[in-house]
Motif scaffolding. Sequence first.
Motif, short mmCIF file in Angstrom:
data_model
loop_
_atom_site.label_atom_id
_atom_site.label_comp_id
_atom_site.label_asym_id
_atom_site.label_seq_id
_atom_site.Cartn_x
_atom_site.Cartn_y
_atom_site.Cartn_z
N HIS A 70 -6.98 -1.35 -2.13
CA HIS A 70 -6.49 -0.61 -0.97
C HIS A 70 -6.20 -1.48 0.24
O HIS A 70 -5.49 -1.06 1.15
CB HIS A 70 -7.50 0.46 -0.58
CG HIS A 70 -8.80 -0.09 -0.08
ND1 HIS A 70 -9.60 -0.93 -0.83
CD2 HIS A 70 -9.44 0.04 1.13
CE1 HIS A 70 -10.66 -1.26 -0.14
NE2 HIS A 70 -10.59 -0.70 1.05
N ASP A 71 -6.76 -2.70 0.27
CA ASP A 71 -6.60 -3.53 1.48
C ASP A 71 -6.11 -4.95 1.20
O ASP A 71 -6.10 -5.79 2.09
CB ASP A 71 -7.92 -3.57 2.26
CG ASP A 71 -9.06 -4.22 1.49
OD1 ASP A 71 -8.83 -4.75 0.39
OD2 ASP A 71 -10.21 -4.18 1.99
N GLY A 123 -10.69 -4.00 -3.62
CA GLY A 123 -9.63 -4.54 -2.78
C GLY A 123 -8.24 -4.03 -3.09
O GLY A 123 -7.27 -4.50 -2.47
N GLN A 129 1.29 -0.98 -3.34
CA GLN A 129 0.81 -2.31 -3.74
C GLN A 129 1.21 -2.61 -5.18
O GLN A 129 1.60 -3.74 -5.52
CB GLN A 129 -0.71 -2.38 -3.60
CG GLN A 129 -1.31 -3.74 -3.92
CD GLN A 129 -0.99 -4.78 -2.85
OE1 GLN A 129 -1.52 -4.72 -1.74
NE2 GLN A 129 -0.13 -5.74 -3.19
N LEU A 149 -14.06 3.81 -1.08
CA LEU A 149 -13.14 2.70 -0.87
C LEU A 149 -13.76 1.34 -1.20
O LEU A 149 -13.07 0.45 -1.71
CB LEU A 149 -12.64 2.70 0.59
CG LEU A 149 -11.82 3.93 1.02
CD1 LEU A 149 -11.49 3.84 2.50
CD2 LEU A 149 -10.55 4.05 0.19
N ARG A 150 -15.03 1.19 -0.97
CA ARG A 150 -15.68 -0.10 -1.22
C ARG A 150 -15.71 -0.44 -2.71
O ARG A 150 -15.92 -1.61 -3.08
CB ARG A 150 -17.09 -0.09 -0.66
CG ARG A 150 -17.14 -0.02 0.86
CD ARG A 150 -18.56 -0.04 1.37
NE ARG A 150 -18.63 0.05 2.82
CZ ARG A 150 -19.76 0.07 3.52
NH1 ARG A 150 -20.93 0.02 2.87
NH2 ARG A 150 -19.74 0.16 4.82
N ARG A 198 -8.59 4.37 5.56
CA ARG A 198 -9.97 4.48 6.06
C ARG A 198 -10.62 5.70 5.46
O ARG A 198 -9.95 6.62 4.99
CB ARG A 198 -9.99 4.59 7.59
CG ARG A 198 -9.23 3.49 8.31
CD ARG A 198 -9.83 2.11 8.05
NE ARG A 198 -9.07 1.05 8.73
CZ ARG A 198 -9.27 -0.24 8.50
NH1 ARG A 198 -10.18 -0.63 7.63
NH2 ARG A 198 -8.53 -1.14 9.13
N GLU A 243 -0.53 1.70 6.25
CA GLU A 243 -1.74 1.21 6.88
C GLU A 243 -2.86 1.13 5.85
O GLU A 243 -2.85 1.84 4.84
CB GLU A 243 -2.17 2.15 8.02
CG GLU A 243 -1.16 2.25 9.15
CD GLU A 243 -1.55 3.28 10.19
OE1 GLU A 243 -2.59 3.97 9.96
OE2 GLU A 243 -0.86 3.42 11.20
N VAL A 244 -3.82 0.27 6.09
CA VAL A 244 -5.00 0.20 5.22
C VAL A 244 -5.78 1.50 5.36
O VAL A 244 -6.10 1.91 6.48
CB VAL A 244 -5.88 -1.01 5.60
CG1 VAL A 244 -7.18 -0.99 4.81
CG2 VAL A 244 -5.14 -2.31 5.37
N ARG A 256 -0.90 3.63 -0.21
CA ARG A 256 -0.86 2.17 -0.14
C ARG A 256 -1.10 1.52 -1.51
O ARG A 256 -0.45 0.51 -1.84
CB ARG A 256 -1.90 1.67 0.87
CG ARG A 256 -1.86 0.15 1.03
CD ARG A 256 -2.88 -0.34 2.04
NE ARG A 256 -2.99 -1.79 2.00
CZ ARG A 256 -2.25 -2.63 2.73
NH1 ARG A 256 -1.35 -2.15 3.56
NH2 ARG A 256 -2.43 -3.94 2.62
N THR A 299 -7.41 -7.30 -0.77
CA THR A 299 -8.41 -8.34 -1.04
C THR A 299 -8.78 -8.41 -2.52
O THR A 299 -9.83 -8.94 -2.88
CB THR A 299 -9.69 -8.07 -0.22
OG1 THR A 299 -10.25 -6.80 -0.59
CG2 THR A 299 -9.38 -8.08 1.27
#
Length: 394
Positions: A52-53, A50, A100, A45-46, A34, A31-32, A96, A55
Motif C-alpha cells: 500500500h505504501d 508494503g 501499484q 495495513l501493517r 490510512r 495517496e498512501v 492504490r 515499501t
Amino acid sequence: MTTPEITPVKNATYHNNKGDLFTSFDVNDFEVPRGRDEVWRFVPLRRLRGLHDGTFAPAEGPDVVVDVPEGVDGVTVEKLAKGDARLGRAGGAVDRIGAQAWSSAPGGQLVHIAKGVSVDQPITITVTGKGPDVTTFGALVIELEEGAEAFVNLHFVGTGTHADNHEYLVGDNARLTVVVHEDWDDDAVHCAGERAILGRDSVFRHTVACFGGGVVRNVPQVKFTEPGGDAELLGVYFADDGQFFEQRLLVDHAVPNCRSNVMYKGALQADPDSDKPEARTAWVGDVLIRSNAQGTDTYEVNRNLVLTEGARADAVPNLEIETGEIAGAGHAATVGRFDDEQLFYMLSRGIPADAARRLIVRGFFSEVIGRIPVASLREKLEDRIAEELENTPL
C-alpha cells in the motif's frame, strides 16, 4: 460576483454515486492509504508488506501457468508486454494497490476465446507465489467474443506477496464462469482488483473461494454496458487464527433490463488463547442502479457464521437506487452463531453434537458451492471445508 473555488475530490472517494470512483493506472495518482480511510478501514495495513505504501520487497513477474483442455480450438493464450493496448480495457484501478500492480507488472496474460466457441472443460490458470521475500505483480485478461462460452478456474497457491488486476471482457451473448480459488499458504498476502464488462444478453458467473492466505483482499466490480446482461457474484470463505479476508464489491447497473444476484457466505473460527491475530473478515457489497437502468432486478446477501470466540465478521450491504422503475431490488446481511433449532432437530435424532455442528456448517456453504458447474471443483471445495472443520473446536 466572485467564482467559488472548487476543491478537487480526493482520489478513491465517491463522487456523485458509488459507481463514480476515481480510477488510474498510475500509483502516483493515489495517496498512501490510512486506517481511517473508508475503503481501507477494515484492512490491517501493517500486514500488507508494503503493497500500500511502496515499501514492498523486490518485485518480480509472477509465476503463471495456463492450461487449456486438449483438442480445443478457438482458444488463444498470449503473454502481453507492458503497455500492450489489450491490457487495461476494463479501466484503471480504484485504489492504490491496484494502481501499484498496473505500474509494476511487467506485462500480463491474455486468454482469448473466439466468436461462437464453447469450451466445455475448465481452463485452469495457476498463479504460484515466489516466496515470502519476493513481491509479484500481474495482470490477467479473459476475453470472450460474441456467443462464446468458457469456464475459468483461477487458482492461487504457495506463499509470497502478490497483487494483480483481472479483466473479464464478456461479449454479446457470451457466457463466462470464473472461480477464483484463494488456496494460498497461510502466510501469503494477496490483493486483487477484478473488473468485468458485460455485453448485450451476456452471462457472467463469478465465485470466490477463500480459504488460504494471511491477508487476502478481493475487489470485484461488474458493469453492464448493454441491456439483457445477467451477473451472479458468489463467495465462500473460512477464516482461521491470524487470517484476514475482505471482499469489497460493486455491481454497476448502468443500462436497462439487467439482472444481478450476489451471495457470499463465510465462517470464522479462532483460538482466543492463540498468539496470532484474531480471525477476521469484512464484506462490503455495493449495488448501484443508475437513473437510466429501468427494469433492473437485483438482490445481494451476505451470511456469516462465527463459530468460536476470538473471531469477528463485518458485513456492510449498500444499495443505491436512482430510478423507481425497477423489477426488484433488495439486500441483507447477518452475522451470528448456529441455528439452535437446526441443532436441536439433529440432536433429537441421535446425531452427536460435534457431528451435528459440522453438518450444519457444510450445509450452510452448500448453497453457494452447489452452483459451481464442475463436479471436481465442487468436491475439492467441499473437502477443503471438511478439512477446516476438523481443526475447529465446535
